[in-house]
Design a protein around this motif. Structure first.
Motif, PDB file in Angstrom:
ATOM      1  N   UNK A  17       0.875  -1.168   0.000  1.00  0.00           N
ATOM      2  CA  UNK A  17       0.000   0.000   0.000  1.00  0.00           C
ATOM      3  C   UNK A  17       0.917   1.224   0.000  1.00  0.00           C
ATOM      4  N   UNK A  18       0.887   2.032  -1.062  1.00  0.00           N
ATOM      5  CA  UNK A  18       1.784   3.194  -1.104  1.00  0.00           C
ATOM      6  C   UNK A  18       1.427   4.219  -0.032  1.00  0.00           C
ATOM      7  N   UNK A  19       2.435   4.946   0.422  1.00  0.00           N
ATOM      8  CA  UNK A  19       2.225   5.983   1.431  1.00  0.00           C
ATOM      9  C   UNK A  19       1.349   7.108   0.893  1.00  0.00           C
ATOM     10  N   UNK A  20       1.456   7.333  -0.405  1.00  0.00           N
ATOM     11  CA  UNK A  20       0.740   8.421  -1.069  1.00  0.00           C
ATOM     12  C   UNK A  20      -0.037   7.805  -2.233  1.00  0.00           C
ATOM     13  N   UNK A  21      -1.345   7.942  -2.227  1.00  0.00           N
ATOM     14  CA  UNK A  21      -2.175   7.334  -3.266  1.00  0.00           C
ATOM     15  C   UNK A  21      -1.706   7.649  -4.675  1.00  0.00           C
ATOM     16  N   UNK A  22      -1.495   6.623  -5.477  1.00  0.00           N
ATOM     17  CA  UNK A  22      -1.137   6.817  -6.878  1.00  0.00           C
ATOM     18  C   UNK A  22       0.332   7.104  -7.126  1.00  0.00           C
ATOM     19  N   UNK A  52       9.536  -1.673 -11.069  1.00  0.00           N
ATOM     20  CA  UNK A  52       9.140  -0.324 -11.494  1.00  0.00           C
ATOM     21  C   UNK A  52       8.122  -0.387 -12.634  1.00  0.00           C
ATOM     22  N   UNK A  53       8.406  -1.201 -13.642  1.00  0.00           N
ATOM     23  CA  UNK A  53       7.509  -1.305 -14.793  1.00  0.00           C
ATOM     24  C   UNK A  53       6.141  -1.863 -14.392  1.00  0.00           C
ATOM     25  N   UNK A  54       6.142  -2.824 -13.472  1.00  0.00           N
ATOM     26  CA  UNK A  54       4.872  -3.382 -13.016  1.00  0.00           C
ATOM     27  C   UNK A  54       4.063  -2.313 -12.297  1.00  0.00           C
ATOM     28  N   UNK A  55       4.716  -1.541 -11.447  1.00  0.00           N
ATOM     29  CA  UNK A  55       4.020  -0.468 -10.733  1.00  0.00           C
ATOM     30  C   UNK A  55       3.471   0.569 -11.716  1.00  0.00           C
ATOM     31  N   UNK A  56       4.256   0.919 -12.726  1.00  0.00           N
ATOM     32  CA  UNK A  56       3.786   1.867 -13.734  1.00  0.00           C
ATOM     33  C   UNK A  56       2.624   1.272 -14.520  1.00  0.00           C
ATOM     34  N   UNK A  57       2.716   0.000 -14.871  1.00  0.00           N
ATOM     35  CA  UNK A  57       1.639  -0.679 -15.580  1.00  0.00           C
ATOM     36  C   UNK A  57       0.348  -0.634 -14.760  1.00  0.00           C
ATOM     37  N   UNK A  58       0.480  -0.757 -13.449  1.00  0.00           N
ATOM     38  CA  UNK A  58      -0.678  -0.717 -12.554  1.00  0.00           C
ATOM     39  C   UNK A  58      -1.186   0.712 -12.321  1.00  0.00           C
ATOM     40  N   UNK A  59      -0.557   1.696 -12.971  1.00  0.00           N
ATOM     41  CA  UNK A  59      -1.055   3.063 -12.918  1.00  0.00           C
ATOM     42  C   UNK A  59      -0.378   3.976 -11.911  1.00  0.00           C
ATOM     43  N   UNK A  60       0.635   3.488 -11.226  1.00  0.00           N
ATOM     44  CA  UNK A  60       1.336   4.335 -10.263  1.00  0.00           C
ATOM     45  C   UNK A  60       2.305   5.269 -10.971  1.00  0.00           C
TER      46      UNK A  60
END
Length: 165
Positions: A17-22, A52-60
């Motif tokens: 769960x990121x500290x800051x949404x998105x 990193x790429x997975x997180x970006x793919x998930x919209x982060x």
């Protein structure tokens, strides 16, 4: 599908769960630039890239910082052995590192701070640790006093009382 990480402190897999949404801010260790990196070194960088790429793919929105250790015992030793100024010596291996990650198609981090760019901040921090009793000088070096940090060893599962002074 949720991303889960093994939490070394709790010894359990936990949902990320990121500290800051998105937004995700990643700090990753980069190379010590005293020699050419080898395939074992690049395993870590490939993993960081996949994450990193997975997180970006998930919209982060990902902001990654990767340090470059361009001054330490090895860089000083080898630059002296070669008779080359430290900055010139480490720049050769820094350039090779960036060439190699480009060859491997690893996305570049947003920031690559070099240790040599932050020496005054490191010195100030060390002075504060000494002043507050969390570090001490001995034989020309400064050491962190592990007995002053109540939670020392929680991540590594090492008990301070089992360490040899």
């Amino acid at each position: 599908m949720a991303l889960r990480f093994f939490n070394t402190l709790t010894q359990r897999k936990e949902e990320f769960v990121p500290l800051e949404g998105g937004r995700v801010r990643m700090y990753t260790c980069g190379p010590t630039v005293y020699n050419f990196a080898h395939i074992g070194n690049f395993r870590a960088y490939v993993f960081q890239d996949v994450l990193r790429r997975w997180l970006e793919y998930r919209g982060y929105k990902v902001t990654q910082v990767m340090n470059l250790t361009d001054v330490d015992d090895k860089t000083i030793r080898d630059s002296r052995k070669e008779g080359t100024p430290l900055g010139q010596f480490t720049e050769r291996y820094t350039k090779a590192f960036f060439d190699d990650i480009a060859t491997l198609n690893i996305e570049r981090a947003e920031v690559y701070p070099r240790a040599t760019e932050h020496i005054p901040e490191m010195v100030d921090l060390i002075k504060k640790l000494i002043q507050k009793g969390f570090a001490y000088k001995s034989e020309g070096s400064v050491y962190f006093d592990v007995t002053r940090f109540r939670d020392y060893g929680n991540l590594s599962k090492i008990k301070a009382e089992d360490l040899m002074a």
